[in-house]
Design a protein around this motif. Structure first.
Motif, PDB file in Angstrom:
ATOM      1  N   MET A   1       0.819  -1.143   0.000  1.00 31.05           N
ATOM      2  CA  MET A   1       0.000   0.000   0.000  1.00 31.05           C
ATOM      3  C   MET A   1       0.877   1.222   0.000  1.00 31.05           C
ATOM      4  O   MET A   1       1.750   1.378   0.856  1.00 31.05           O
ATOM      5  N   HIS A   2       0.610   1.852  -0.903  1.00 26.73           N
ATOM      6  CA  HIS A   2       1.413   3.014  -1.146  1.00 26.73           C
ATOM      7  C   HIS A   2       0.591   4.266  -0.822  1.00 26.73           C
ATOM      8  O   HIS A   2      -0.493   4.447  -1.342  1.00 26.73           O
ATOM      9  N   PHE A   3       1.186   5.083   0.018  1.00 26.96           N
ATOM     10  CA  PHE A   3       0.424   6.294   0.456  1.00 26.96           C
ATOM     11  C   PHE A   3       0.900   7.498  -0.331  1.00 26.96           C
ATOM     12  O   PHE A   3       2.105   7.751  -0.386  1.00 26.96           O
ATOM     13  N   ASP A   4      -0.007   8.181  -0.867  1.00 25.22           N
ATOM     14  CA  ASP A   4       0.362   9.385  -1.619  1.00 25.22           C
ATOM     15  C   ASP A   4       0.135  10.643  -0.797  1.00 25.22           C
ATOM     16  O   ASP A   4      -0.264  10.600   0.373  1.00 25.22           O
ATOM     17  N   ALA A   5       0.316  11.775  -1.370  1.00 29.21           N
ATOM     18  CA  ALA A   5       0.269  13.060  -0.655  1.00 29.21           C
ATOM     19  C   ALA A   5      -1.138  13.376  -0.172  1.00 29.21           C
ATOM     20  O   ALA A   5      -1.323  14.015   0.889  1.00 29.21           O
ATOM     21  N   THR A   6      -2.119  12.926  -0.824  1.00 27.11           N
ATOM     22  CA  THR A   6      -3.493  13.196  -0.427  1.00 27.11           C
ATOM     23  C   THR A   6      -3.784  12.520   0.886  1.00 27.11           C
ATOM     24  O   THR A   6      -4.438  13.086   1.771  1.00 27.11           O
ATOM     25  N   PHE A   7      -3.268  11.289   1.024  1.00 23.16           N
ATOM     26  CA  PHE A   7      -3.480  10.559   2.251  1.00 23.16           C
ATOM     27  C   PHE A   7      -2.820  11.275   3.405  1.00 23.16           C
ATOM     28  O   PHE A   7      -3.411  11.445   4.483  1.00 23.16           O
ATOM     29  N   TYR A   8      -1.596  11.739   3.218  1.00 20.61           N
ATOM     30  CA  TYR A   8      -0.898  12.448   4.282  1.00 20.61           C
ATOM     31  C   TYR A   8      -1.588  13.779   4.628  1.00 20.61           C
ATOM     32  O   TYR A   8      -1.641  14.178   5.793  1.00 20.61           O
ATOM     33  N   ALA A   9      -2.165  14.440   3.667  1.00 19.27           N
ATOM     34  CA  ALA A   9      -2.898  15.688   3.920  1.00 19.27           C
ATOM     35  C   ALA A   9      -4.142  15.366   4.722  1.00 19.27           C
ATOM     36  O   ALA A   9      -4.502  16.111   5.664  1.00 19.27           O
ATOM     37  N   PHE A  10      -4.790  14.238   4.384  1.00 18.79           N
ATOM     38  CA  PHE A  10      -5.982  13.837   5.129  1.00 18.79           C
ATOM     39  C   PHE A  10      -5.622  13.513   6.557  1.00 18.79           C
ATOM     40  O   PHE A  10      -6.304  13.926   7.493  1.00 18.79           O
ATOM     41  N   VAL A  11      -4.556  12.764   6.799  1.00 15.82           N
ATOM     42  CA  VAL A  11      -4.115  12.390   8.140  1.00 15.82           C
ATOM     43  C   VAL A  11      -3.742  13.647   8.904  1.00 15.82           C
ATOM     44  O   VAL A  11      -4.065  13.818  10.086  1.00 15.82           O
TER      45      VAL A  11
END
Length: 161
Positions: A1-11
């Motif tokens: 699972m690869h996390f992109d920048a959107t995921f980090y912004a959401f977190v």
């Protein structure tokens, strides 16, 4: 699972919201807004109270002004009545004075006329007596003079008794 920048912004957003909830920022904001609303409400109440007090003072001063105007009008009316009464009294006194002076002048004129008539009568009597003396002196002799003297004495005795 690869996390992109959107995921980090959401977190990051979730963590930020959790931190805000943990620090009770919405409560502090609500408390600040409530305090400001209460302050504004107090200022509005104070402004309303001041406005009512100002209206009350305005009404009181208007009433006082009306009372003062009414009092001034009554003073002016009283002064006018007093002035007209004084004028009428002065006119009446002047008329009475003129009437008295006229009556006194008429009385003096009548007295002067009576004195003049009496003076003329006295002068006429004196003239008649002088003329009678001259006539009697020229026509009378001693016997006639004695008879006239006796007659005058008896007449004076009759008037005295």
């Amino acid at each position: 699972m690869h996390f992109d920048a959107t995921f980090y912004a959401f977190v990051g957003l979730i963590l930020f919201l959790a931190l805000i909830a943990y620090l009770k920022v919405p409560g502090m904001m609500a408390k600040g807004l409530d305090a400001r609303a209460e302050k504004i409400q107090n200022e509005l109440a104070e402004a309303k109270r001041l406005r009512e007090e100002a209206q009350h003072l305005l009404a009181e001063y208007q009433r006082k002004r009306k009372d003062a105007e009414a009092e001034a009008a009554s003073i002016v009316a009283s002064a006018e009545r007093e002035a007209s009464a004084l004028t009428a009294e002065a006119k009446q006194k002047t008329e009475e004075y003129v009437a008295r002076r006229t009556a006194l002048s008429e009385q003096k004129i009548k007295q002067a006329e009576a004195d003049a008539i009496n003076a003329v009568r006295a002068a006429a009597v004196d003239l008649a007596v002088a003329a009678a003396e001259k006539v009697i002196a020229s026509k009378a002799d001693a016997a006639t003079g004695k008879a006239l003297f006796d007659n005058a004495i008896s007449e004076v005795k009759a008037r005295l008794n």
